[in-house]
Scaffold this active site. Structure first.
Site, PDB file in Angstrom:
ATOM      1  N   GLY A   1     -54.348 -15.498   6.109  1.00  0.00           N
ATOM      2  CA  GLY A   1     -55.388 -16.390   6.576  1.00  0.00           C
ATOM      3  C   GLY A   1     -56.716 -15.658   6.575  1.00  0.00           C
ATOM      4  N   TYR A   2     -57.775 -16.399   6.820  1.00  0.00           N
ATOM      5  CA  TYR A   2     -59.121 -15.846   6.752  1.00  0.00           C
ATOM      6  C   TYR A   2     -59.836 -15.992   8.083  1.00  0.00           C
ATOM      7  CZ  TYR A   2     -58.255 -15.279   1.891  1.00  0.00           C
ATOM      8  OH  TYR A   2     -57.696 -14.846   0.712  1.00  0.00           O
ATOM      9  N   LEU A   3     -60.280 -14.859   8.613  1.00  0.00           N
ATOM     10  CA  LEU A   3     -61.125 -14.862   9.804  1.00  0.00           C
ATOM     11  C   LEU A   3     -62.533 -15.287   9.415  1.00  0.00           C
ATOM     12  CD1 LEU A   3     -59.843 -11.561  11.402  1.00  0.00           C
ATOM     13  CD2 LEU A   3     -59.457 -13.877  12.271  1.00  0.00           C
TER      14      LEU A   3
END
Length: 160
Positions: free
Chosen positions: A28-30
């Protein structure tokens, strides 16, 4: 500054029999803004945090920094990520002197299969296996950060 040089290709044939290993990846991407992507990844039983910079004009080269973190921390950080977690199996296939990482996507990106090969120079020669299809290096649609926001199922169905 650490640089990543890679080329990406769609897959047009069978590659699995040539793979020597595979691993399930959840990421996932912060942050996934155009200037940088901050990624959290669980790769098997290992956790990683990665920062990638914006690609150069050719789409071949960009800054990359990665650090292994405890898998429990990676699981916690995945809960903080932007919507659109990527789920894929990565196959490792040696072709000549190079390692191809072939990603078969699931979930909202099911049906997409991409191969990447990392190079030490943009003009480095590498063998093209017969299962490689169209080159998509530099096509932003195929970046994982973009696939998390605009999944393959959505843009593929609109283009057919």
């Amino acid at each position: 500054m650490p640089q990543e040089i890679e080329r990406k290709f769609l897959i047009k044939g069978e590659f699995r029999a040539q793979a020597y290993s595979s691993v399930r990846i959840m990421q996932g991407y912060l942050s996934s803004v155009p200037e940088r992507a901050v990624r959290v990844r669980i790769c098997g039983e290992q956790g990683f945090i990665t920062v990638k910079g914006k690609s150069d004009v050719s789409g071949l080269t960009r800054y990359e920094w990665e650090k292994e973190i405890p898998v429990d921390e990676a699981r916690e950080l995945l809960q903080l990520c932007e919507p659109g977690v990527i789920d894929k199996i990565r196959y490792f296939v040696c072709v000549g002197e190079h390692l191809f990482e072939v990603d078969e996507f699931y979930g909202e990106n099911e049906g997409l299969v991409l191969a990447e090969v990392e190079l030490s120079a943009e003009d480095e020669f590498f063998e093209l296996p017969d299962w490689l299809g169209e080159e998509v290096t530099g096509d932003l649609r195929y970046y994982n950060a973009m696939l998390s926001r605009h999944p393959y199922r959505e843009w593929n169905s609109r283009e057919e």
